[in-house]
Design a protein around this motif. Structure first.
Motif: not given
Length: 370
Positions: A62-67, A226-231, A257-267, A269-272
């Motif tokens: 599936a695909v979605g966008t973070t918030r 995410s394409a921004a964090f391919a690895e 819900r995806i844990p993001n304690s280091d703030g890597t993922l912004p609101a 962002m497109f995710l697969s």
């Protein structure tokens, strides 16, 4: 002379035919009469692999966008001039931290005046009660003094609230965004100064087909990329499954819900997304070891240097491997290459299992690097 030439030609033809017949009887016919013996004399060269226990996952994409977990616009509740601005774009703020202040000179004066009146009304009520003990004043006068005191207290609360409205604080911890204002600028009520996002977790909302509705439930594991964090893979869990299915798209909404304690993922962002519907241990073999013939599926095992045909029942496929539901056990050696010449009972020359070849390659790499 012509008759002799014809006789000589006939003799040559007859001799050639007899020689060919003799060669066929000597070298070809025995092998055709006993094919097992021929195969025994010429073993088939094959490569093999071992049946292994693997965890196979059944997934859906599936695909979605973070918030952000929480997200608000920081706006003043009154008009005024900015006297301080504590907004640093991209900075993390804690709950209760001051983000901006408006000029509050008049509100400070109003509060001081209201507090002075409150003190006066308290003293008046106290004097009235003392006089009431000697019946020097009426009960109505005492009640009026009580009312005046309540009015004074209300004015103090109102003045204090108006003063608090001149200070804008963070209602929760999060990250502040960009701002277009500087100290000294005049702002109006409802004007957006910046945004505040709580990115300790991010939410992703996406749609899934109704065919998997019964298999999706809160708590299931989900992998986001995410394409921004391919690895990097981000692991989350299903939080909410909608109770309705869209009658047009035949899909239902799901939120994770995806844990993001280091703030890597912004609101935004497109995710697969890959949702794990189930995972189970299975006996697996490489797909190339299977032979499909009509309604039958089978493999060739290696036992005692011979090929043994074994019918199997297959299941899920994943990453070049296929689950064997019945017919094989862990450790069985199956033929993966050279199957074109293999028959049931064929003598074999095994070059080695794929596992052995992989291990040998891994052992060779450090040596070559050295």
């Amino acid at each position: 002379m012509q008759i002799w030439k014809q006789l000589l030609l006939l003799c040559l033809i007859g001799g050639t035919a007899y020689g060919g017949f003799f060669w066929y009887q000597t070298y070809v016919a025995p092998g055709a009469a006993n094919p097992e013996e021929t195969r025994a004399e010429r073993p088939v060269t094959v490569e093999t692999a071992l049946a292994e226990q693997r965890v196979l996952q059944e997934t859906i994409e599936a695909v979605g966008t973070t918030r952000a977990r929480q997200s608000i616009e920081i706006v003043p509740e009154v008009d005024g001039r900015l006297t301080s601005l504590g907004i640093t774009p991209g900075a993390h703020v804690v709950k209760g931290e001051v983000l901006a202040r408006l000029d509050d000179t008049i509100q400070q004066a109003d509060l001081t005046e209201a507090e002075a009146i409150l003190v006066e009304q308290r003293q008046t009520l106290e004097r009235t009660r003392q006089l009431r003990l000697t019946n020097a004043v009426s009960q109505a006068a005492e009640q009026e003094a009580v009312a005046r005191l309540a009015e004074a207290e209300a004015k103090v609360d109102r003045a204090r609230r108006r003063l608090e409205d001149r200070t804008i604080i963070a209602p929760f911890a999060g990250m502040v965004g960009l701002t277009n204002y500087d100290v000294g600028a005049r702002v109006t009520e409802g004007q957006v100064l910046t945004r505040l996002d709580d990115l300790s977790e991010v939410e992703v909302e996406f749609s899934l087909p109704e065919t998997v509705f019964a298999r999706v439930r809160p708590g299931q594991t989900l992998i986001a990329r995410s394409a921004a964090f391919a690895e990097r893979d981000f692991e989350g869990t299903i939080d909410v499954v909608d109770s309705r299915i869209d009658p047009v798209s035949r899909a239902f909404r799901t939120r994770a819900r995806i844990p993001n304690s280091d703030g890597t993922l912004p609101a935004g962002m497109f995710l697969s997304l890959t949702l794990v519907l189930s995972q189970q241990d299975h006996v697996t073999v490489p797909e190339e070891s299977l032979i499909f013939q009509a309604a039958e599926t089978y493999v060739f095992l290696v036992e005692g240097g011979k090929a043994i045909r074994r019918t199997v029942t297959t299941g899920q496929r994943k990453d070049g491997y296929i689950a064997i539901l019945t017919g094989l056990d862990v450790g069985d050696e199956v033929i993966t290459r050279g199957l074109q010449r293999v028959r049931d009972g064929s003598m074999l020359k095994v070059l080695g299992t794929e596992k052995d070849a992989t291990a040998a390659s891994d052992r060779a790499k450090p040596e070559s690097a050295t």
